[in-house]
Design an enzyme around this catalytic site. Structure first.
Site, PDB file in Angstrom:
ATOM      1  N   GLU A 149       0.813  -1.165   0.016  1.00  0.00           N
ATOM      2  CA  GLU A 149      -0.038  -0.094   0.062  1.00  0.00           C
ATOM      3  C   GLU A 149       0.774   1.355   0.000  1.00  0.00           C
ATOM      4  OE1 GLU A 149      -3.317   1.054  -0.176  1.00  0.00           O
ATOM      5  OE2 GLU A 149      -2.239   2.977  -0.023  1.00  0.00           O
ATOM      6  N   THR A 178      -9.313   4.483  -0.233  1.00  0.00           N
ATOM      7  CA  THR A 178     -10.452   5.512  -0.412  1.00  0.00           C
ATOM      8  C   THR A 178     -11.736   5.667   0.517  1.00  0.00           C
ATOM      9  OG1 THR A 178      -9.817   5.864  -2.949  1.00  0.00           O
ATOM     10  CG2 THR A 178     -11.741   6.847  -2.100  1.00  0.00           C
ATOM     11  N   ALA A 188       3.994  -0.044  -5.797  1.00  0.00           N
ATOM     12  CA  ALA A 188       4.356  -1.255  -6.533  1.00  0.00           C
ATOM     13  C   ALA A 188       4.154  -0.943  -8.100  1.00  0.00           C
ATOM     14  CB  ALA A 188       3.367  -2.696  -6.285  1.00  0.00           C
ATOM     15  N   ILE A 227     -21.840  11.711  -4.967  1.00  0.00           N
ATOM     16  CA  ILE A 227     -20.577  12.446  -3.952  1.00  0.00           C
ATOM     17  C   ILE A 227     -21.094  14.059  -4.243  1.00  0.00           C
ATOM     18  CG2 ILE A 227     -18.199  13.137  -3.960  1.00  0.00           C
ATOM     19  CD1 ILE A 227     -17.561  10.222  -5.046  1.00  0.00           C
ATOM     20  N   GLY A 258     -16.960  12.959 -11.114  1.00  0.00           N
ATOM     21  CA  GLY A 258     -16.441  11.642 -11.514  1.00  0.00           C
ATOM     22  C   GLY A 258     -15.228  11.059 -10.945  1.00  0.00           C
ATOM     23  N   HIS A 275     -43.775  -4.614  13.063  1.00  0.00           N
ATOM     24  CA  HIS A 275     -44.678  -3.274  13.139  1.00  0.00           C
ATOM     25  C   HIS A 275     -44.410  -2.684  14.351  1.00  0.00           C
ATOM     26  CE1 HIS A 275     -47.745  -0.565  12.456  1.00  0.00           C
ATOM     27  NE2 HIS A 275     -48.133  -0.458  13.767  1.00  0.00           N
TER      28      HIS A 275
HETATM   29  P1  FAD Z   1      -9.579   2.052  -3.318  1.00  0.00           P
HETATM   30  O1  FAD Z   1     -10.245   2.179  -1.768  1.00  0.00           O
HETATM   31  O2  FAD Z   1      -9.228   3.555  -4.052  1.00  0.00           O
HETATM   32  O3  FAD Z   1      -8.013   1.658  -2.585  1.00  0.00           O
HETATM   33  C1  FAD Z   1      -7.026   1.854  -3.622  1.00  0.00           C
HETATM   34  C2  FAD Z   1      -5.721   1.698  -2.657  1.00  0.00           C
HETATM   35  O4  FAD Z   1      -4.627   1.289  -3.708  1.00  0.00           O
HETATM   36  C3  FAD Z   1      -5.513   3.112  -2.170  1.00  0.00           C
HETATM   37  O5  FAD Z   1      -5.096   3.026  -0.752  1.00  0.00           O
HETATM   38  C4  FAD Z   1      -3.942   3.582  -2.829  1.00  0.00           C
HETATM   39  O6  FAD Z   1      -3.441   4.250  -2.266  1.00  0.00           O
HETATM   40  C5  FAD Z   1      -3.629   2.167  -3.249  1.00  0.00           C
HETATM   41  N1  FAD Z   1      -2.453   2.194  -4.443  1.00  0.00           N
HETATM   42  C6  FAD Z   1      -2.786   2.908  -5.906  1.00  0.00           C
HETATM   43  N2  FAD Z   1      -1.932   2.550  -6.347  1.00  0.00           N
HETATM   44  C7  FAD Z   1      -0.737   1.574  -5.765  1.00  0.00           C
HETATM   45  C8  FAD Z   1       0.530   1.243  -6.218  1.00  0.00           C
HETATM   46  N3  FAD Z   1       0.787   1.470  -7.404  1.00  0.00           N
HETATM   47  N4  FAD Z   1       1.272   0.512  -5.146  1.00  0.00           N
HETATM   48  C9  FAD Z   1       0.601   0.216  -3.955  1.00  0.00           C
HETATM   49  N5  FAD Z   1      -0.793   1.062  -3.556  1.00  0.00           N
HETATM   50  C10 FAD Z   1      -1.291   1.536  -4.383  1.00  0.00           C
HETATM   51  N6  FAD Z   1     -18.726   3.587  -1.870  1.00  0.00           N
HETATM   52  C11 FAD Z   1     -19.708   2.707  -1.193  1.00  0.00           C
HETATM   53  O7  FAD Z   1     -20.132   1.803  -1.772  1.00  0.00           O
HETATM   54  N7  FAD Z   1     -20.578   3.625  -0.404  1.00  0.00           N
HETATM   55  C12 FAD Z   1     -20.381   4.837  -0.135  1.00  0.00           C
HETATM   56  O8  FAD Z   1     -21.198   5.294   0.818  1.00  0.00           O
HETATM   57  C13 FAD Z   1     -19.447   5.330  -0.677  1.00  0.00           C
HETATM   58  N8  FAD Z   1     -19.203   6.878  -0.475  1.00  0.00           N
HETATM   59  C14 FAD Z   1     -18.181   7.363  -1.084  1.00  0.00           C
HETATM   60  C15 FAD Z   1     -17.773   8.898  -0.571  1.00  0.00           C
HETATM   61  C16 FAD Z   1     -16.791   9.400  -1.412  1.00  0.00           C
HETATM   62  C17 FAD Z   1     -16.455  10.842  -1.208  1.00  0.00           C
HETATM   63  C18 FAD Z   1     -15.939   8.715  -2.243  1.00  0.00           C
HETATM   64  C19 FAD Z   1     -14.695   9.492  -2.958  1.00  0.00           C
HETATM   65  C20 FAD Z   1     -16.065   7.483  -2.675  1.00  0.00           C
HETATM   66  C21 FAD Z   1     -17.180   6.735  -2.071  1.00  0.00           C
HETATM   67  N9  FAD Z   1     -17.475   5.514  -2.268  1.00  0.00           N
HETATM   68  C22 FAD Z   1     -18.504   4.679  -1.761  1.00  0.00           C
HETATM   69  C23 FAD Z   1     -16.664   4.551  -3.354  1.00  0.00           C
HETATM   70  C24 FAD Z   1     -15.802   4.020  -2.495  1.00  0.00           C
HETATM   71  O9  FAD Z   1     -14.851   4.341  -1.846  1.00  0.00           O
HETATM   72  C25 FAD Z   1     -14.857   2.962  -3.655  1.00  0.00           C
HETATM   73  O10 FAD Z   1     -15.701   2.296  -4.650  1.00  0.00           O
HETATM   74  C26 FAD Z   1     -13.825   1.933  -3.003  1.00  0.00           C
HETATM   75  O11 FAD Z   1     -12.956   2.759  -2.362  1.00  0.00           O
HETATM   76  C27 FAD Z   1     -12.931   1.277  -3.925  1.00  0.00           C
HETATM   77  O12 FAD Z   1     -12.366   0.459  -3.446  1.00  0.00           O
HETATM   78  P2  FAD Z   1     -10.907  -0.076  -4.147  1.00  0.00           P
HETATM   79  O13 FAD Z   1     -10.456  -1.178  -3.108  1.00  0.00           O
HETATM   80  O14 FAD Z   1     -11.381  -0.521  -5.647  1.00  0.00           O
HETATM   81  O15 FAD Z   1     -10.137   1.062  -4.240  1.00  0.00           O
END
Ligand code: FAD
Length: 472
Positions: A39, A46, A118, A188, A275, A448
């Site tokens: 990480e 996120t 990575a 968002i 987006g 209920h």
């Molecule tokens: P991420 O959570 O983005 O994690 C990816 C990780 O990879 C990060 O920690 C990053 O640092 C790491 N990374 C990237 N590149 C590298 C690399 N080369 N080497 C090592 N590490 C790396 N979804 C919901 O279902 N419900 C909600 O209520 C909701 N609310 C949201 C509100 C906001 C404001 C936002 C922005 C998003 C929200 N989402 C919600 C969406 C949700 O956050 C994402 O769909 C989810 O986090 C995706 O998970 P992921 O594991 O694919 O990626």
């Protein structure tokens, strides 16, 4: 982060510790595989750090303040004093607790944790760098890419964290603005607008389409728009943000509509919520022959496998729907495919929720989608104004709608706009996943007085058998 030292090889490398990556890592480790999770930033990705969790914490806190200030009809008069600093401290505490929990869960399951970025150097090897310094290379048998997404920058509106904010910046403000311009009325933008409007901020939302939450059915979105207007949000539909200039107090945003009329709106900041795009630039995908689609999302098959057979991709980086629970489900599937215990993805039902006021939640097909698929749908609805529980909550806007196959009665989908829609949708998700029928849901006794009775009544309504609302 408390990281382990870099091994030379691992059976499964997971890149990214968001809800896609950490779930994949834990599930793979539970299958007895040797797993390394790298990480570059913070455990939880996120979702836990700058997405779902901090936004929902702020939504809860502002809802409490707003409800207390609006409870005069219930005989409650409250002089609400919001300490925004303490509110954000509490929100940060929730985030810290959860992210710490993820780290403990990974370690407790025997996952090796690495800090760093990575980057592929081949189909079985990555290079790890930390703070720009090369740490070494790591050989892997399988890799699961879970690098997530980031906010899209609008041309001319580069994020600076001061005047031009992303959702990440907006969730980390340490003082309340007087005025805010939000570009984009997607989920968002709408969640953030609602939070700040409830805290007394003058919010202007600029949306180039003609409704809030484009992509959701109009009658569903309309309920949220009306509530937003009651909160004082100024919606500017059919306008595109064109440029901005600094003012003494913040920023002036210029927009234009399709007749080329120009408008200007002032804010302490402008939040750009138009987006999200996949994070792949740090990965050097070409070194591992991993292909992306035209929008830059990593291409995957029904097993989450990329164009390179031993490398998988899950979550936001692999495309829509960009939701945390979809990322986690794909993470589990990738891990199970690597461990040889699962064959393909079969999520019939991925629910989606928008935590606006009221909440929206959907799962499966809309009526229009079912018609398009030739399923001759029947529809049942229960308006919240007919729900006893909704009345006792003082929350009577919205409805629960269910869509079913007209021939078999099998539930195909549901659209809810009502309090706690994000919780209620789970019953419909189970119904879609298990191919339950309207009769099965309608004949199940529901507690209920609860909002869940609206699920039962909507199902009954589709058959003309609802008791607490007039049948269609
Ligand atoms: P991420 O959570 O983005 O994690 C990816 C990780 O990879 C990060 O920690 C990053 O640092 C790491 N990374 C990237 N590149 C590298 C690399 N080369 N080497 C090592 N590490 C790396 N979804 C919901 O279902 N419900 C909600 O209520 C909701 N609310 C949201 C509100 C906001 C404001 C936002 C922005 C998003 C929200 N989402 C919600 C969406 C949700 O956050 C994402 O769909 C989810 O986090 C995706 O998970 P992921 O594991 O694919 O990626």
């Amino acid at each position: 982060m408390a990281a382990d030292s870099l091994p030379t090889e691992t059976e499964v490398l997971v890149i990214g510790a968001g809800p896609g990556g950490y779930v994949a890592a834990i599930r793979a480790a539970q299958s007895g595989l040797d797993v390394t999770l790298v990480e570059k930033d913070a455990y939880g990705g996120t979702c836990l750090n700058v997405g779902c969790i901090p936004s929902k914490a702020l939504i809860t806190a502002t809802d409490i303040a707003h409800e207390a200030s609006e409870a005069e009809t219930m005989g409650i008069s409250a002089d609400i004093d919001v300490d925004f600093g303490r509110m954000t401290e509490w929100k940060d505490g929730v985030v810290d607790r959860l992210t710490g929990g993820v780290e403990k869960l990974c370690k407790g399951n025997g996952v090796t944790l690495l800090d760093g970025v990575a980057s592929f150097t081949g189909e079985n090897e990555v290079e790890i760098t930390s703070d720009g310094t090369r740490q070494g290379v790591l050989a892997f048998e399988h890799a699961i890419v879970a690098t997530g997404s980031r906010p899209i920058q609008l041309p001319g509106f580069s994020f600076d964290g001061q005047r031009i904010l992303s959702s990440t910046h907006a969730l980390a403000l340490d003082s309340l603005p007087d005025q805010l311009v939000v570009i984009g009325a997607g989920y968002i933008g709408m969640e953030l607008s609602t939070v700040f409007a409830k805290l007394g901020v003058d919010v202007t939302v600029v949306e180039m389409l003609d409704q809030v939450l484009p992509g959701y059915e109009r009658d569903v979105a309309r309920v949220v728009r009306r509530r937003g207007e009651k909160l004082g949000i100024d919606f500017r539909f059919g306008e595109q943000a064109a440029s901005w200039k600094p003012t003494t107090t913040g920023v002036r945003v210029s927009t234009r509509n399709e007749d080329d009329e120009r408008f200007e709106y002032d804010g302490d900041h402008v939040v750009v919520a138009v987006g999200r795009e996949p994070v792949t630039d740090t990965l050097n995908l070409s070194a591992a022959a991993i292909e992306t689609d035209d929008s830059g999302f990593v291409w995957t098959d029904e097993q989450t496998r990329t164009s390179t057979a031993n490398i998988f991709a899950v979550g936001d980086v692999a495309g829509e729907p960009m939701l945390a629970h979809k990322a986690s489900k794909e993470g589990e599937i990738a891990a199970e495919v690597v461990a040889g215990t699962s064959e393909t993805i079969d999520p019939r039902a991925i629910p989606a929720a928008v935590f606006t006021d009221p909440e929206i939640a959907t799962v499966g097909m809309t009526e229009a989608e079912a018609e398009e698929a030739g399923l001759e749908p029947i529809v049942g609805e229960m308006p919240m104004r007919a729900s006893g529980r909704a009345l006792t909550l003082g929350e009577t806007d919205g409805f629960v709608r269910v869509v079913a196959n007209g021939t078999t009665g099998t539930i195909l989908g549901a659209q809810l706009v009502c309090p706690d829609a994000s919780e209620l949708v789970a019953e419909f998700a189970l119904a879609v996943e298990t191919e339950a029928t309207l009769t099965e849901v309608a004949s199940t006794v529901h507690t209920h007085p609860t909002l869940t009775e609206a699920v039962m009544e909507a199902a009954a309504n589709a058959h003309g058998a609802a008791v607490h609302t007039l049948n269609r």
